[in-house]
Motif scaffolding. Structure first.
Motif, short mmCIF file in Angstrom:
data_model
loop_
_atom_site.label_atom_id
_atom_site.label_comp_id
_atom_site.label_asym_id
_atom_site.label_seq_id
_atom_site.Cartn_x
_atom_site.Cartn_y
_atom_site.Cartn_z
N UNK A 123 0.83 -1.21 0.00
CA UNK A 123 0.00 0.00 0.00
C UNK A 123 0.87 1.26 0.00
N UNK A 124 1.95 1.26 0.78
CA UNK A 124 2.79 2.46 0.89
C UNK A 124 3.46 2.75 -0.45
N UNK A 125 3.94 1.68 -1.10
CA UNK A 125 4.57 1.91 -2.41
C UNK A 125 3.52 2.32 -3.43
N UNK A 126 2.31 1.81 -3.26
CA UNK A 126 1.25 2.16 -4.21
C UNK A 126 0.86 3.63 -4.09
N UNK A 127 0.82 4.16 -2.86
CA UNK A 127 0.42 5.58 -2.74
C UNK A 127 1.53 6.47 -3.31
N UNK A 128 2.77 6.07 -3.12
CA UNK A 128 3.90 6.81 -3.71
C UNK A 128 3.73 6.86 -5.23
N UNK A 129 3.47 5.69 -5.80
CA UNK A 129 3.30 5.63 -7.25
C UNK A 129 2.07 6.42 -7.71
N UNK A 130 1.02 6.39 -6.90
CA UNK A 130 -0.20 7.11 -7.28
C UNK A 130 0.06 8.61 -7.30
N UNK A 131 0.88 9.10 -6.37
CA UNK A 131 1.21 10.53 -6.37
C UNK A 131 2.01 10.85 -7.65
N UNK A 132 2.96 9.98 -7.95
CA UNK A 132 3.78 10.23 -9.14
C UNK A 132 2.97 10.19 -10.43
N UNK A 133 2.01 9.27 -10.47
CA UNK A 133 1.20 9.17 -11.69
C UNK A 133 0.24 10.35 -11.83
N UNK A 134 -0.41 10.71 -10.72
CA UNK A 134 -1.43 11.75 -10.80
C UNK A 134 -0.85 13.16 -10.84
N UNK A 135 0.25 13.34 -10.15
CA UNK A 135 0.87 14.67 -10.07
C UNK A 135 2.39 14.53 -10.16
N UNK A 136 2.88 14.25 -11.37
CA UNK A 136 4.30 13.91 -11.52
C UNK A 136 5.26 14.95 -10.94
N UNK A 137 4.84 16.22 -10.89
CA UNK A 137 5.76 17.25 -10.37
C UNK A 137 5.81 17.27 -8.85
N UNK A 138 4.93 16.55 -8.20
CA UNK A 138 4.85 16.65 -6.74
C UNK A 138 5.94 15.89 -6.00
N UNK A 139 6.61 14.97 -6.69
CA UNK A 139 7.74 14.28 -6.05
C UNK A 139 8.99 14.58 -6.88
N UNK A 140 10.00 15.14 -6.25
CA UNK A 140 11.24 15.42 -6.99
C UNK A 140 12.45 15.13 -6.11
#
Ligand code: ME8
Length: 526
Positions: A106-123
């Motif tokens: 689940x934790x890895x999935x939420x990380x990936x979901x943030x990257x997919x939905x808002x790619x600029x939000x993780x850098x």
């Protein structure tokens, strides 16, 4: 049950396993349990999740101090928290440990979901700043004070009083700064999202002062969930920990039955020290991952002991089991719910505990049950008597029990005002005790035995209602009351609080057993 009421999902914070459970943990568990039980009794389909937060530097360091591998150490301490839920009779439906496979997923999935939905939000960047291991939190220079830590060393301190250390390392960042307005808009549109209001104001003013991006990964230790795609990093422990609330209902299967039924959660119950993580970070992570936000964050106060903050160095930390051994489990549960008011700090003192337990439970409810059932057992052939015509006093007491109790109690419960809900219930206890004194059934025994039967019937019926309504707070004692009245197990929810389901006359009862013994003041004080 539960067919036509909304499903209800409630969680506690998950406890760090760097130390044993204390009274603060117990308080939060009981508070949440009482709400979950009230909701079940009121016909809701309830999901209640609690658990342990096992990653991060704090836990890793404590494991090392104990000469143990982190996972072995977590396995050992997590058992203490699981045992606490049993000791306290907590009705959680699941217990999540963040070291479980389902939680990594689940934790890895939420990380990936943030990257997919808002790619600029993780850098990727470099974190240079202050970190408090005890809070597992990042703090700005402006938030720090100069001070002396628990070991007497001079330090810069976080607002919690924990020492901070300077950290410089490569890190992934979450673009929290982009969420300032979105969060403020959300708070404005959802005025009940954060309770109590004082906490809401605290959060709003913090957000208004402007949010900085936060570091969401670490590289200088390895005890955490690996960052997907870059295993040199582990996820920031709070990002993993907060995700437990959706792991517990099957995330990332957002189409699954549990997730569809229970998300968004109705209540996250937490302590006042962790509101920033729950009211700012968690909603922002969820928005970024394109998931719905929970309906409410309720921040309770802290339990102090004899007016002082509980701390290992002061040596006033109370283990929940000690209180249970001294006062009894239901007495401890009642005490904590009755003494602490909505969202405020509560104070625990043995002296006050004895007074409260004796007055409300032993002399109040316990004595009412004991004297009524003993009289029925002795004077009515050990059977619930048949009532004759009711007079105004009888009708008034029964009307209170049947028609004027549940609604106001539920209204207080819905706002987590359990002290007021209990005050409300104890108005009926007091009315019933006043009624016994005024009717004096012991005198009626000779003067008017038929009238005595009516009085005892009215009292027994009032006790049935009290047994049902108190179950959430004092579950085993209330069950004993209902057992003594021979109430079927499937006739104990709030839909049975009415005159239609009144006690059946002629039901045989056993010799009554005391429910809340009187505490010996001198003995307990010692
Ligand atoms: O904060 N009185 O864990 P924790 C009342 N792992 N409540 C108290 C208390 C006290 N004296 N001391 C602590 C954490 N609490 C994180 C939570 S959630 C995704 C992660 C409360 O073991 C505290 O406020 O330090 C928190 O809600 C809970 O106990 C667990 O605290």
């Amino acid at each position: 049950m539960g067919a036509n009421k909304q499903p209800f999902y409630i969680t506690t914070a998950i406890s760090y396993v760097n130390g044993s459970p204390h009274l603060g943990h117990a308080y939060e568990q009981i508070l949440t349990d009482v709400m979950a039980r009230f909701k079940r009794l009121d016909g809701h389909d309830v999901m209640f999740l609690t658990g342990t937060d096992e990653h991060g530097q704090k836990v890793a360091k404590t494991a090392e101090k104990n000469g143990m591998a982190p996972k072995d150490f977590c396995d050992q301490v997590a058992q203490e928290f699981i045992a606490m839920t049993d000791q306290l009779n907590i009705s959680n439906d699941d217990f999540i440990r963040t070291t479980e496979e389902r939680h990594y997923k689940a934790s890895q999935a939420i990380w990936n979901a943030i990257k997919e939905n808002n790619p600029d939000d993780i850098y990727l960047g470099k974190y240079e700043g202050w970190y408090s291991v005890r809070d597992e939190g990042y703090f700005a220079e402006s938030e720090l004070t100069e001070g002396v830590d628990a070991d007497g060393n001079k330090h810069k301190l976080a607002p919690s009083g924990a020492p901070v250390e300077w950290v410089e390392e490569e890190s992934y960042f979450f673009r929290l700064s982009a969420y300032t307005d979105k969060l403020l808009d959300f708070f404005a549109a959802n005025p009940d999202f954060i309770e109590p209001e004082s906490r809401r104001n605290e959060i709003i003013s913090f957000v208004k002062s402007g949010l900085q991006d936060i570091s969401i990964s670490r590289t200088n230790f390895t005890w955490g969930v690996p960052v997907p795609g870059d295993e040199r990093h582990v996820m920031y422990v709070w990002l993993d920990a907060l995700t437990n609330y959706i792991t517990g209902i099957g995330y990332p299967e957002t189409g699954g039955e549990a997730y569809k039924k229970f998300w968004p959660a109705d209540y996250h119950v937490i302590g006042k020290d962790i509101i920033r993580f729950h009211c700012i970070y968690w909603p922002a992570f969820l928005m970024a991952a394109n998931l719905q936000l929970p309906k409410k964050i309720f921040a309770h106060g802290f339990i102090n002991v004899d007016g002082a903050k509980m701390s290992k160095s002061v040596g006033n930390v109370i283990a929940p089991q000690d209180l249970i051994d001294t006062y009894g489990l239901d007495q401890t549960r009642y005490l904590l719910m009755r003494e602490v008011s909505h969202g405020n700090d509560g104070n625990f003192s043995h002296e006050h505990a004895i007074t409260r337990i004796n007055s409300d439970l032993a002399n109040g409810l316990g004595n009412l049950v004991q004297r009524t059932l003993s009289m029925i057992h002795k004077n009515c052939d050990a059977q619930i008597p048949s009532p004759n015509e009711l007079n105004d006093d009888d009708k008034k007491l029964l009307d209170h029990a049947h028609n004027r109790l549940v609604k106001p109690v539920i209204e207080e419960v819905d706002q987590m005002r359990f002290n007021r809900a209990l005050e409300n219930i104890w108005r009926l206890v007091n009315d019933a005790n006043a009624y016994v004194d005024a009717q004096a059934p012991w005198a009626l025994k000779k003067e008017d035995p038929e009238r005595m039967k009516t009085v005892l019937y009215v009292l027994a019926e009032t006790i049935r209602v009290l047994g049902i309504i108190t179950q959430a707070v004092t579950p085993s004692s209330s069950s004993k009351m209902l057992d003594q009245l021979k109430i079927d197990a499937d006739k104990r929810d709030f839909s049975f609080i009415n005159s239609e389901h009144q006690l059946q006359p002629e039901t045989a009862i056993d010799k009554p057993q005391g429910i809340f013994p009187r505490l010996d003041t001198a003995e307990k004080a010692a």
